[in-house]
Design a protein around this motif. Sequence first.
Motif, PDB file in Angstrom:
ATOM      1  N   ILE A 194       0.965  -1.360  -0.172  1.00 31.30           N
ATOM      2  CA  ILE A 194      -0.079  -0.013  -0.017  1.00 31.30           C
ATOM      3  C   ILE A 194       0.953   1.329  -0.035  1.00 31.30           C
ATOM      4  O   ILE A 194       1.827   1.266   0.770  1.00 31.30           O
ATOM      5  N   TYR A 195       0.567   2.156  -0.900  1.00 31.14           N
ATOM      6  CA  TYR A 195       1.312   3.406  -0.930  1.00 31.14           C
ATOM      7  C   TYR A 195       0.523   4.718  -0.626  1.00 31.14           C
ATOM      8  O   TYR A 195      -0.772   4.595  -1.237  1.00 31.14           O
ATOM      9  N   TYR A 196       0.706   5.409   0.259  1.00 33.53           N
ATOM     10  CA  TYR A 196      -0.138   6.617   0.553  1.00 33.53           C
ATOM     11  C   TYR A 196       0.483   7.843  -0.352  1.00 33.53           C
ATOM     12  O   TYR A 196       1.760   8.194  -0.193  1.00 33.53           O
ATOM     13  N   MET A 197      -0.354   8.434  -0.908  1.00 31.07           N
ATOM     14  CA  MET A 197      -0.248   9.621  -1.728  1.00 31.07           C
ATOM     15  C   MET A 197      -0.618  10.838  -0.822  1.00 31.07           C
ATOM     16  O   MET A 197      -1.780  10.893  -0.657  1.00 31.07           O
ATOM     17  N   GLU A 198       0.263  11.755  -0.888  1.00 24.81           N
ATOM     18  CA  GLU A 198      -0.159  13.177  -0.227  1.00 24.81           C
ATOM     19  C   GLU A 198       0.688  14.304  -0.762  1.00 24.81           C
ATOM     20  O   GLU A 198       1.960  14.108  -0.867  1.00 24.81           O
ATOM     21  N   GLU A 199       0.014  15.389  -1.203  1.00 27.75           N
ATOM     22  CA  GLU A 199       0.965  16.366  -1.918  1.00 27.75           C
ATOM     23  C   GLU A 199       1.621  16.047  -3.013  1.00 27.75           C
ATOM     24  O   GLU A 199       2.930  16.586  -3.063  1.00 27.75           O
ATOM     25  N   GLY A 200       1.238  15.154  -3.955  1.00 27.28           N
ATOM     26  CA  GLY A 200       1.928  14.656  -5.086  1.00 27.28           C
ATOM     27  C   GLY A 200       3.273  13.812  -4.720  1.00 27.28           C
ATOM     28  O   GLY A 200       4.090  13.639  -5.513  1.00 27.28           O
ATOM     29  N   ARG A 201       3.210  13.389  -3.483  1.00 34.08           N
ATOM     30  CA  ARG A 201       4.388  12.351  -3.142  1.00 34.08           C
ATOM     31  C   ARG A 201       3.685  11.080  -2.526  1.00 34.08           C
ATOM     32  O   ARG A 201       2.576  11.077  -2.158  1.00 34.08           O
ATOM     33  N   THR A 202       4.816   9.777  -2.726  1.00 44.70           N
ATOM     34  CA  THR A 202       3.959   8.773  -2.093  1.00 44.70           C
ATOM     35  C   THR A 202       4.983   8.050  -1.009  1.00 44.70           C
ATOM     36  O   THR A 202       6.242   8.275  -1.069  1.00 44.70           O
ATOM     37  N   GLU A 203       4.462   7.464  -0.066  1.00 47.28           N
ATOM     38  CA  GLU A 203       5.119   6.681   0.775  1.00 47.28           C
ATOM     39  C   GLU A 203       4.813   5.227   1.001  1.00 47.28           C
ATOM     40  O   GLU A 203       3.363   5.230   1.124  1.00 47.28           O
ATOM     41  N   GLU A 204       5.210   4.116   1.060  1.00 49.27           N
ATOM     42  CA  GLU A 204       4.948   2.800   1.314  1.00 49.27           C
ATOM     43  C   GLU A 204       4.639   2.698   2.869  1.00 49.27           C
ATOM     44  O   GLU A 204       5.358   3.056   3.777  1.00 49.27           O
ATOM     45  N   ILE A 205       3.522   2.167   3.019  1.00 52.27           N
ATOM     46  CA  ILE A 205       2.836   2.133   4.386  1.00 52.27           C
ATOM     47  C   ILE A 205       3.336   0.410   4.469  1.00 52.27           C
ATOM     48  O   ILE A 205       2.719  -0.323   4.107  1.00 52.27           O
ATOM     49  N   ALA A 206       4.374   0.467   5.856  1.00 48.34           N
ATOM     50  CA  ALA A 206       4.832  -1.086   6.219  1.00 48.34           C
ATOM     51  C   ALA A 206       3.634  -1.361   7.058  1.00 48.34           C
ATOM     52  O   ALA A 206       3.460  -2.881   6.998  1.00 48.34           O
ATOM     53  N   ASP A 207       2.970  -0.636   8.005  1.00 45.61           N
ATOM     54  CA  ASP A 207       1.985  -1.140   8.967  1.00 45.61           C
ATOM     55  C   ASP A 207       0.503  -0.927   8.189  1.00 45.61           C
ATOM     56  O   ASP A 207       0.089   0.227   8.387  1.00 45.61           O
ATOM     57  N   THR A 208      -0.193  -1.924   7.900  1.00 44.99           N
ATOM     58  CA  THR A 208      -1.032  -1.599   6.964  1.00 44.99           C
ATOM     59  C   THR A 208      -2.595  -1.557   7.881  1.00 44.99           C
ATOM     60  O   THR A 208      -3.649  -1.160   7.624  1.00 44.99           O
ATOM     61  N   GLY A 209      -2.186  -2.021   9.195  1.00 45.48           N
ATOM     62  CA  GLY A 209      -3.311  -1.776   9.954  1.00 45.48           C
ATOM     63  C   GLY A 209      -3.822  -0.508  10.547  1.00 45.48           C
ATOM     64  O   GLY A 209      -5.052  -0.437  10.737  1.00 45.48           O
ATOM     65  N   ASN A 210      -3.245   0.597  10.103  1.00 43.74           N
ATOM     66  CA  ASN A 210      -3.402   2.057  10.604  1.00 43.74           C
ATOM     67  C   ASN A 210      -3.815   2.518   9.110  1.00 43.74           C
ATOM     68  O   ASN A 210      -3.838   4.019   9.223  1.00 43.74           O
ATOM     69  N   VAL A 211      -4.182   2.019   8.039  1.00 42.45           N
ATOM     70  CA  VAL A 211      -4.189   2.413   6.706  1.00 42.45           C
ATOM     71  C   VAL A 211      -5.512   3.402   6.816  1.00 42.45           C
ATOM     72  O   VAL A 211      -5.502   4.504   6.294  1.00 42.45           O
ATOM     73  N   LEU A 212      -6.612   2.937   7.080  1.00 38.47           N
ATOM     74  CA  LEU A 212      -7.759   3.629   7.219  1.00 38.47           C
ATOM     75  C   LEU A 212      -7.841   5.045   7.953  1.00 38.47           C
ATOM     76  O   LEU A 212      -8.383   6.054   7.773  1.00 38.47           O
ATOM     77  N   GLU A 213      -7.025   5.061   9.390  1.00 37.82           N
ATOM     78  CA  GLU A 213      -6.939   6.186   9.989  1.00 37.82           C
ATOM     79  C   GLU A 213      -6.137   7.150   9.299  1.00 37.82           C
ATOM     80  O   GLU A 213      -6.424   8.328   9.355  1.00 37.82           O
ATOM     81  N   LYS A 214      -5.045   6.544   8.579  1.00 29.41           N
ATOM     82  CA  LYS A 214      -4.345   7.563   7.744  1.00 29.41           C
ATOM     83  C   LYS A 214      -5.043   8.181   6.665  1.00 29.41           C
ATOM     84  O   LYS A 214      -4.848   9.349   6.612  1.00 29.41           O
ATOM     85  N   ILE A 215      -6.003   7.516   6.029  1.00 23.83           N
ATOM     86  CA  ILE A 215      -6.916   7.993   5.088  1.00 23.83           C
ATOM     87  C   ILE A 215      -7.648   9.191   5.793  1.00 23.83           C
ATOM     88  O   ILE A 215      -8.046  10.338   5.310  1.00 23.83           O
ATOM     89  N   LYS A 216      -8.064   8.832   7.122  1.00 27.31           N
ATOM     90  CA  LYS A 216      -9.194   9.936   7.673  1.00 27.31           C
ATOM     91  C   LYS A 216      -8.211  11.116   7.931  1.00 27.31           C
ATOM     92  O   LYS A 216      -8.914  12.200   7.949  1.00 27.31           O
TER      93      LYS A 216
END
Length: 223
Positions: A194-216
């Motif tokens: 899973i890659y999180y995109m913010e302000e035109g940049r990506t970072e790979e998320i190692a801990d996928t358990g908090n993905v939805l919280e990151k989106i929120k």
Amino acid sequence: MVKAEHIRKKLGRREILKDVSIFGAPGECIGIIGANGCGKSTFLSILAGIEKPDDGDLTFFQKKPLTDHRVFTHMCGFVPQGNPLLEDLSVRDNLALWSRKDKKALEQVISRFALTEMLHLPVKKLSGGMKRRLSIACAAADDVPILVLDEPTAALDIFFKESIHEFIRDFTARNGIVVMATHDASEIALCDRIYYMEEGRTEEIADTGNVLEKIKKGRNKHE
């Protein structure tokens, strides 16, 4: 494999993508998440060969699609967020237009996506969910090794959403690669990376358990 390295893209004066990099190996489902307007759809359009980046590089299984556009055609199927279908043509004609398969192979696609009963209908008479199913069927019709999906199950009911999820699992089990933008928790659960995109940049998320919280949190920053 699929590799995007340091992709950049401007739309007018605005730099939508500043530094986007992802990697996907055969058999993996790659999720791209982030707030609306962060550049996910623009990046997927570049990955599918619809738009050209201003800078950066793409590699599909050791081939360079940015220097040989035929690589996109032969290796990548794309389902955009909007409707790519020809509204005045029938379901069958849309499938035939998008596919180079013989009739027997195409019948398997028709069966897999439960399109038999609507083959004669013009696309303009279909519901939004039916159009979505047909769009995914068209993208997958030629057994390409890479599928790029922008919000793949938007407008689908629960039954057909699960059927698309099953298709994604089967596709990756056959060593295909899926890259998809999604906000759907059940689709995020399908992802191997899973890659999180913010302000035109990506970072790979190692801990996928908090993905939805990151989106929120990302949404709250933009409200």
